[in-house]
Design an enzyme around this catalytic site. Structure first.
Site, PDB file in Angstrom:
ATOM      1  N   THR A 162      43.124  45.961  27.333  1.00  0.00           N
ATOM      2  CA  THR A 162      42.357  46.189  27.391  1.00  0.00           C
ATOM      3  C   THR A 162      40.225  46.210  27.371  1.00  0.00           C
ATOM      4  O   THR A 162      39.924  47.297  26.623  1.00  0.00           O
ATOM      5  CB  THR A 162      41.969  44.637  28.408  1.00  0.00           C
ATOM      6  OG1 THR A 162      42.092  45.115  29.762  1.00  0.00           O
ATOM      7  CG2 THR A 162      42.306  43.283  28.071  1.00  0.00           C
ATOM      8  N   LYS A 188      49.396  48.648  30.796  1.00  0.00           N
ATOM      9  CA  LYS A 188      47.850  48.355  30.816  1.00  0.00           C
ATOM     10  C   LYS A 188      47.823  48.108  31.986  1.00  0.00           C
ATOM     11  O   LYS A 188      48.173  47.883  32.831  1.00  0.00           O
ATOM     12  CB  LYS A 188      47.672  47.374  29.397  1.00  0.00           C
ATOM     13  CG  LYS A 188      47.915  46.459  30.207  1.00  0.00           C
ATOM     14  CD  LYS A 188      46.885  45.459  31.104  1.00  0.00           C
ATOM     15  CE  LYS A 188      45.561  45.235  30.116  1.00  0.00           C
ATOM     16  NZ  LYS A 188      44.856  44.480  31.139  1.00  0.00           N
ATOM     17  N   THR A 199      45.687  43.685  37.843  1.00  0.00           N
ATOM     18  CA  THR A 199      45.678  43.244  36.331  1.00  0.00           C
ATOM     19  C   THR A 199      46.166  44.325  35.740  1.00  0.00           C
ATOM     20  O   THR A 199      45.811  44.645  35.054  1.00  0.00           O
ATOM     21  CB  THR A 199      44.418  43.211  36.403  1.00  0.00           C
ATOM     22  OG1 THR A 199      43.577  41.914  36.710  1.00  0.00           O
ATOM     23  CG2 THR A 199      44.054  42.305  34.582  1.00  0.00           C
ATOM     24  N   GLU A 285      38.052  50.831  36.188  1.00  0.00           N
ATOM     25  CA  GLU A 285      36.335  50.443  35.968  1.00  0.00           C
ATOM     26  C   GLU A 285      35.922  51.442  35.974  1.00  0.00           C
ATOM     27  O   GLU A 285      35.118  51.381  36.981  1.00  0.00           O
ATOM     28  CB  GLU A 285      36.792  49.375  35.400  1.00  0.00           C
ATOM     29  CG  GLU A 285      37.214  48.751  34.217  1.00  0.00           C
ATOM     30  CD  GLU A 285      36.791  47.660  34.598  1.00  0.00           C
ATOM     31  OE1 GLU A 285      38.160  46.636  33.226  1.00  0.00           O
ATOM     32  OE2 GLU A 285      37.079  45.929  35.592  1.00  0.00           O
ATOM     33  N   ASN A 411      31.941  45.115  34.876  1.00  0.00           N
ATOM     34  CA  ASN A 411      32.726  43.629  35.294  1.00  0.00           C
ATOM     35  C   ASN A 411      30.899  42.489  35.018  1.00  0.00           C
ATOM     36  O   ASN A 411      31.238  41.362  34.630  1.00  0.00           O
ATOM     37  CB  ASN A 411      33.253  43.602  36.828  1.00  0.00           C
ATOM     38  CG  ASN A 411      34.671  43.961  36.146  1.00  0.00           C
ATOM     39  OD1 ASN A 411      35.219  43.792  35.485  1.00  0.00           O
ATOM     40  ND2 ASN A 411      34.959  45.387  36.490  1.00  0.00           N
ATOM     41  N   THR A 416      30.703  39.590  27.680  1.00  0.00           N
ATOM     42  CA  THR A 416      29.611  38.595  26.499  1.00  0.00           C
ATOM     43  C   THR A 416      29.429  40.490  26.280  1.00  0.00           C
ATOM     44  O   THR A 416      29.012  40.459  25.435  1.00  0.00           O
ATOM     45  CB  THR A 416      28.130  38.982  27.581  1.00  0.00           C
ATOM     46  OG1 THR A 416      28.160  39.681  28.845  1.00  0.00           O
ATOM     47  CG2 THR A 416      28.551  36.937  27.918  1.00  0.00           C
TER      48      THR A 416
END
Length: 416
Positions: A162, A188, A199, A285, A411, A416
């Site tokens: 993702t 992942k 996650t 991230e 995040n 969007t």
């Protein structure tokens, strides 16, 4: 099951190579674009040529996604032959419709492979609270089935991602009973990562013959020391799972705790999962630093784990590393509220990298280390904190990363 402390293992009993889930005999996989995402691959299928012994561990989040509920039920019998995964949509918080859709995914996969639906694991990852686009998913499963290949592991590793920036895959070979046994894995995970679990999705395949009870215990023990010892941001997801399939096609004598070469397999299996867990953190991230925390001389392994997790989860510690600030007070503070028992005037803390470790805390106080030396050291991309509690003989390791401006950007605009 008596499993020797993983920290004692070496790589001498197995060979690491650039492989994946199709490296073991009798496994095929595919990774295809079906239209959940605009362009990137978004569906993975993993299939064994024969019914395999299987084990799984799953998220502890009470807000549990539909595919997790279905997979937990299907894996109870310990026999699985396929795994179907979609990315881009988590199928979480989608009610009864979401559960029925997860079941449909197992049924359509089973029909395409001519197997029983109860022998299919289903996983989803992506945005929470959006119904699955079943008009896209169901024909996508058939497309993935047609694309199955013994060389499909790399595409499969790509299609489960993702916000990840890199794929995560590995394979090892180990000799058991004179037979070449292979273990492969893909994973992942990048954000919403925290112990119990993150996650993250991880799928392990092996052609070893392994008794089911032994496999489940091994996976649980290994997960506790790998996937449950990583953190990026303190959030535990709704969809996490680790699943392993062992199809026995290497034709070794079935592995159990009494097998004379069981430890060799345990070490190789652990290595695969630790490697994937570390790769998840390294791809955190917005991360700029990879951080290992080792806690030594604790009263118990659990207490050492608790201290390591407390340090790695501290946003103040994480932001200090991003700013390349050797703020030992933040580290000591996070140890203090961890719940561990220790005497603050005895504790020692070291900070460094693979080349140099500096004692930054002694007798509960700063050591007056050179700020200039520390500044240079903290520019390293991989850093280590070692904590000596001086209360016992147990130890534990954990892994995390810093917290950067980019984490907020990623995040803040996730949907969007």
């Amino acid at each position: 099951m008596a499993i020797r402390e993983m920290e004692e293992m070496t790589v001498k009993n197995f060979e690491v190579f650039n492989g994946d889930i199709t490296s073991p005999k009798g496994f095929q996989a595919s990774g295809v674009h079906i239209g959940i995402k605009k362009k990137k691959k978004d569906m993975t299928l993993i299939a064994s040529d024969v019914l395999a012994e299987a084990a799984g561990v799953f998220t502890t989040n009470k807000v549990c996604a539909a595919p997790v509920l279905v997979s937990k039920e299907n894996i109870k019998a310990g026999k699985i032959q396929a795994v179907i995964v979609n990315s881009g949509n988590a199928n979480a918080c989608t009610g009864e419709e979401g559960y029925e859709n997860a079941l449909k995914m197992t049924k359509v996969t089973a029909e395409a492979l001519h197997i029983d639906p109860s022998h299919v694991i289903v996983a989803s990852t992506g945005i929470i609270g959006v119904p699955l686009p079943m008009d896209t998913i169901l024909p996508g499963i058939k497309k993935a089935a047609k694309a199955l290949s013994p060389d499909g592991g790399e595409a499969a590793a790509e299609a489960i991602l993702t916000t990840d920036t890199i794929d995560k895959k590995i394979a090892v070979e180990v000799e058991i009973d004179g037979k070449k046994v292979t273990i492969g894995g893909i994973a992942k995970g990048s954000g919403m990562i925290h112990p119990n679990m993150a996650t993250m999705l991880s799928f392990i395949t092996t052609d070893a013959k392994v008794e089911g009870e032994f496999l489940q215990e091994l996976l649980k023990t290994t997960s506790d020391k790998t996937y449950n010892m990583i953190t990026v941001d303190g959030d535990t997801s709704t969809n996490d799972m680790v699943c392993v399939m062992a199809n026995g096609m290497a034709k070794n004598t079935a592995l159990n705790q009494e097998h004379p070469e069981a430890q060799k397999f345990i070490e190789a299996f652990y290595y695969v999962n630790e490697y994937l867990a570390k790769k998840i953190v390294q791809d955190g991230e917005g991360a700029t630093k990879f951080i290992e925390v080792e806690v030594i001389n604790s009263r118990s392994f659990k207490e050492a784990q608790t201290v390591a997790k407390s340090i790695l989860s501290s946003n103040l510690v994480k932001t200090a590393f991003f700013g390349e600030d050797g703020n030992w007070g933040r580290i000591l503070c996070s140890i203090g509220y961890s719940g561990a028992e220790f005497e603050v005037n005895e504790i020692e803390v070291f900070l460094g990298n693979k080349d140099k470790m500096i004692k930054i805390v002694e007798n509960g106080q700063g050591t007056g280390f050179s700020e200039e030396v520390m500044e240079k050291l903290l520019k390293s991309k991989k850093l280590k904190i070692m904590v000596d509690l001086k209360t016992g003989t147990e130890s534990a390791k954990g892994w995390g990363c810093d917290l950067s401006y980019d984490y907020v950007k990623i995040n803040g605009a996730y949907r969007t």
